[in-house]
Design an enzyme around this catalytic site. Structure first.
Site, PDB file in Angstrom:
ATOM      1  N   LYS A 147       1.047  -1.663  -0.081  1.00 41.20           N
ATOM      2  CA  LYS A 147       0.213   0.044   0.188  1.00 41.20           C
ATOM      3  C   LYS A 147       1.107   1.238  -0.045  1.00 41.20           C
ATOM      4  CE  LYS A 147      -4.321   1.200   2.134  1.00 41.20           C
ATOM      5  NZ  LYS A 147      -5.158   1.390   0.929  1.00 41.20           N
ATOM      6  N   LEU A 205      -4.250  -4.699  -4.696  1.00 38.99           N
ATOM      7  CA  LEU A 205      -3.889  -4.833  -2.768  1.00 38.99           C
ATOM      8  C   LEU A 205      -4.902  -6.199  -1.546  1.00 38.99           C
ATOM      9  CD1 LEU A 205      -2.946  -2.659  -0.648  1.00 38.99           C
ATOM     10  CD2 LEU A 205      -5.427  -2.273  -0.147  1.00 38.99           C
TER      11      LEU A 205
END
Ligand code: PDD
Length: 286
Positions: A147, A205
């Site tokens: 991230k 993600l």
């Protein structure tokens, strides 16, 4: 009430919160971040978000500059000082402030900023009518599991979505498979009634909301398959939706020009949305 932010150990008025021009987050997007939802002054899935923050730091060979407990206390203090009831807390860590040079600086002191704010509830139309997604090639790098604050392709994708009157942009890889949204994970319910979201790999993600919705779907007895799905399959799906900390199970009723199902949010999506909204209220930690 004036807002308060956190910058490297200090609480400062939000309007005066600054980082140095030599911050590597600013110059190279050499940093990571997290967004945690707050419901009723409590954090939703705080622990897995902080686990992922630690993982992102490790993958980029950055060091956590404070103990996890200290970070948790900072997040609570931000909620308190900013009187956040329902909203988000944002935290960002960058590698260092150092004279501009590509390699890591020898003495890298991780820089930390964080803030919290109230958010308006989503308009009723989101659950009643669903939202539109447009699609575009996924031009991001090969480590989307981290991230990182390097979000330029995501920003461009979201901007094109907004200009097209859409809520989200779904990104499509070279094989024609949907990876994820520009700031959310993508899900479909196939024509056979299978609940599908892409398996986690370096192309997406691993969303915390994705994981929780997965657990809740199992509790509801839904058949969930983690696998790749193509854009063609998504367009022929019965239902579609997105998940993220700030978009908790948002129905997608149109992908590009294709209406999904009967054009209304589907029953599985609405069930999961209702279940997840309940989870957010019940499972938060203060
Ligand atoms: N975005 N995929 C991408 C590319 C994201 O940026 C996000 C989150 C997600 C969903 O992850 P989670 O469920 O853990 O929020 C998936 C945050 C909310 C943001 O950038 O604002």
């Amino acid at each position: 009430m004036s807002r308060v932010a956190y910058v490297n150990g200090r609480y400062v008025p939000h309007s005066e919160a600054r980082v140095h021009i030599d911050d590597r987050g600013y110059q190279f997007a050499d940093g990571v971040y997290e967004v945690v939802a707050i419901v009723g002054q409590r954090f939703v899935d705080e622990a897995p978000h902080l686990d992922r923050l630690e993982r992102s730091l490790k993958e980029l060979r950055m060091t956590m500059p404070m103990s996890r407990r200290s970070l948790e206390l900072v997040l609570r203090e931000l909620v308190r000082r900013n009187r956040v009831r329902n909203g988000i807390v944002y935290m960002q860590m960058s590698r260092a402030v150092a004279p501009r040079d590509h390699p890591f600086p020898k003495l890298a002191k991780t820089q930390v900023v964080a803030w919290a704010r109230n958010s308006k509830p989503a308009p009723a139309s989101v659950a009643e009518d669903g939202v539109k997604a447009i699609t575009m090639p996924d031009i991001r790098w090969g480590r989307c599991d981290i991230k990182s604050t390097a979000l330029l392709p995501n920003v461009l994708a979201k901007q094109l979505a907004r200009e097209a009157g859409a809520y989200e942009a779904w990104l499509v890889d070279e094989d024609g498979n949907v990876t994820e949204g520009s700031s959310s994970n993508a899900w479909i319910v196939t024509s056979k009634g299978e609940l599908v979201t892409r398996s986690t790999d370096e192309a997406i993600l691993a969303g915390v909301t994705r994981r929780t919705v997965h657990e809740l779907a199992k509790e509801e007895g839904l058949r969930l398959v983690e696998r790749k799905f193509s854009l063609a399959e998504a367009k022929g799906a019965r239902e579609a939706f997105v998940t993220s900390a700030s978009s908790p199970v948002v129905p997608v009723t149109q992908i590009d020009e294709q209406v999904i199902g009967n054009g209304k949010p589907g029953s599985t999506t609405l069930k999961l949305r209702e279940r997840y909204l309940r989870y957010m209220v019940e499972a938060g930690v203060a």
